[in-house]
Design a protein around this motif. Sequence first.
Motif, short mmCIF file in Angstrom:
data_model
loop_
_atom_site.label_atom_id
_atom_site.label_comp_id
_atom_site.label_asym_id
_atom_site.label_seq_id
_atom_site.Cartn_x
_atom_site.Cartn_y
_atom_site.Cartn_z
N ILE A 24 0.85 -1.19 0.00
CA ILE A 24 0.00 0.00 0.00
C ILE A 24 0.89 1.24 0.00
O ILE A 24 1.69 1.43 0.92
CB ILE A 24 -0.93 0.03 1.23
CG1 ILE A 24 -1.78 -1.25 1.30
CG2 ILE A 24 -1.81 1.27 1.19
CD1 ILE A 24 -2.73 -1.41 0.13
N ALA A 25 0.74 2.04 -1.02
CA ALA A 25 1.53 3.27 -1.10
C ALA A 25 0.99 4.28 -0.10
O ALA A 25 -0.21 4.53 -0.03
CB ALA A 25 1.46 3.85 -2.51
N ARG A 26 1.88 4.85 0.68
CA ARG A 26 1.47 5.84 1.65
C ARG A 26 1.05 7.13 0.96
O ARG A 26 1.54 7.43 -0.13
CB ARG A 26 2.60 6.12 2.64
CG ARG A 26 2.93 4.92 3.54
CD ARG A 26 3.70 5.35 4.77
NE ARG A 26 4.94 6.05 4.41
CZ ARG A 26 5.63 6.78 5.29
NH1 ARG A 26 5.20 6.94 6.53
NH2 ARG A 26 6.76 7.36 4.91
N GLU A 27 0.17 7.86 1.61
CA GLU A 27 -0.28 9.13 1.06
C GLU A 27 0.40 10.29 1.79
O GLU A 27 0.51 10.28 3.01
CB GLU A 27 -1.81 9.26 1.19
CG GLU A 27 -2.57 8.19 0.42
CD GLU A 27 -4.07 8.41 0.45
OE1 GLU A 27 -4.48 9.55 0.78
OE2 GLU A 27 -4.82 7.46 0.16
N HIS A 28 0.88 11.24 1.01
CA HIS A 28 1.50 12.45 1.55
C HIS A 28 0.75 13.65 0.97
O HIS A 28 0.52 13.72 -0.24
CB HIS A 28 2.98 12.54 1.18
CG HIS A 28 3.81 11.40 1.70
ND1 HIS A 28 4.26 11.35 2.98
CD2 HIS A 28 4.25 10.27 1.09
CE1 HIS A 28 4.97 10.24 3.16
NE2 HIS A 28 4.98 9.57 2.01
N GLN A 29 0.40 14.57 1.81
CA GLN A 29 -0.33 15.74 1.33
C GLN A 29 0.55 16.56 0.37
O GLN A 29 1.70 16.85 0.66
CB GLN A 29 -0.76 16.62 2.50
CG GLN A 29 -1.88 16.02 3.34
CD GLN A 29 -2.38 17.01 4.38
OE1 GLN A 29 -1.76 18.03 4.63
NE2 GLN A 29 -3.51 16.69 4.99
#
Length: 266
Positions: A24-29
């Motif tokens: 799962i690719a992490r989300e970065h704002q």
Amino acid sequence: MKPGFCAIFMLLLTSSLVEADVPIAREHQHQISQFGHTREDPFFWLRDRNNPEVQKYLREENEYASIQLRPLEKLETTLYDEMRHRIKEDDRSVPQKIADYYYYSRTETGKQYAIHCRRKGNMEAPEEVILDENQLAKGYFQLGGIEVSPDNHLLAYATDATGNESFTIRIKNLETHQLLPDIVENASPSVAWCNDNKTLFYIQLSEAHRPYKVWRHSLGESSSQAIYTEKDSHYFVDIYQSRSRQFIFLEAESELSSEIRFLDAN
């Protein structure tokens, strides 16, 4: 109706899925403001191929894919062997006569890329290899324009080793097989020689990878001269020498229209 190959393959794939942790690719704002609008792109960080976190995520994706496709390895091998059996690996293109030489390309069994050759006078003359793509390829590789100078002594060729359609142009001395120090980066694959055998035209890419600016370069010089800039973003620029070698054509083309300018190749 018989099911298609893709449907059968997907059925085999879904029926053979193995339980494994899904990466799962992490989300970065991250906000992007363009054209008067602002939008969120939480996966913008994945663009940075030099980021260790990006490289780690890609390795996990590859490992996951390998695990899921493992039950289909036998089928993959069967399909691969069948497709290779239908391809003539040791083939040769139709020779093209330019000046005193016959130019052609050929492939060899077991080698992935083409070998570019020529013979002087007739096709019974000794073969001269002017460029072997197999020697240049290290990982991804694409050959763009390949043009021999009017006196047959120099070879200009464009290569892309990244897959981003940004080409590097190099010049090879066909008598010594040495590369000249002249190197052009961030170019389109198009190149064209003048008849003085030392002046070369090439095209630079914009930030949007649009071929838009034509440069004239003299071999041995540290800088080039810009001779044409296409400011309209709807147009892509190309450049080439006429078959008669009397003219250099500069073409600006969009989906709806095009225009051509020409210059005496002398």
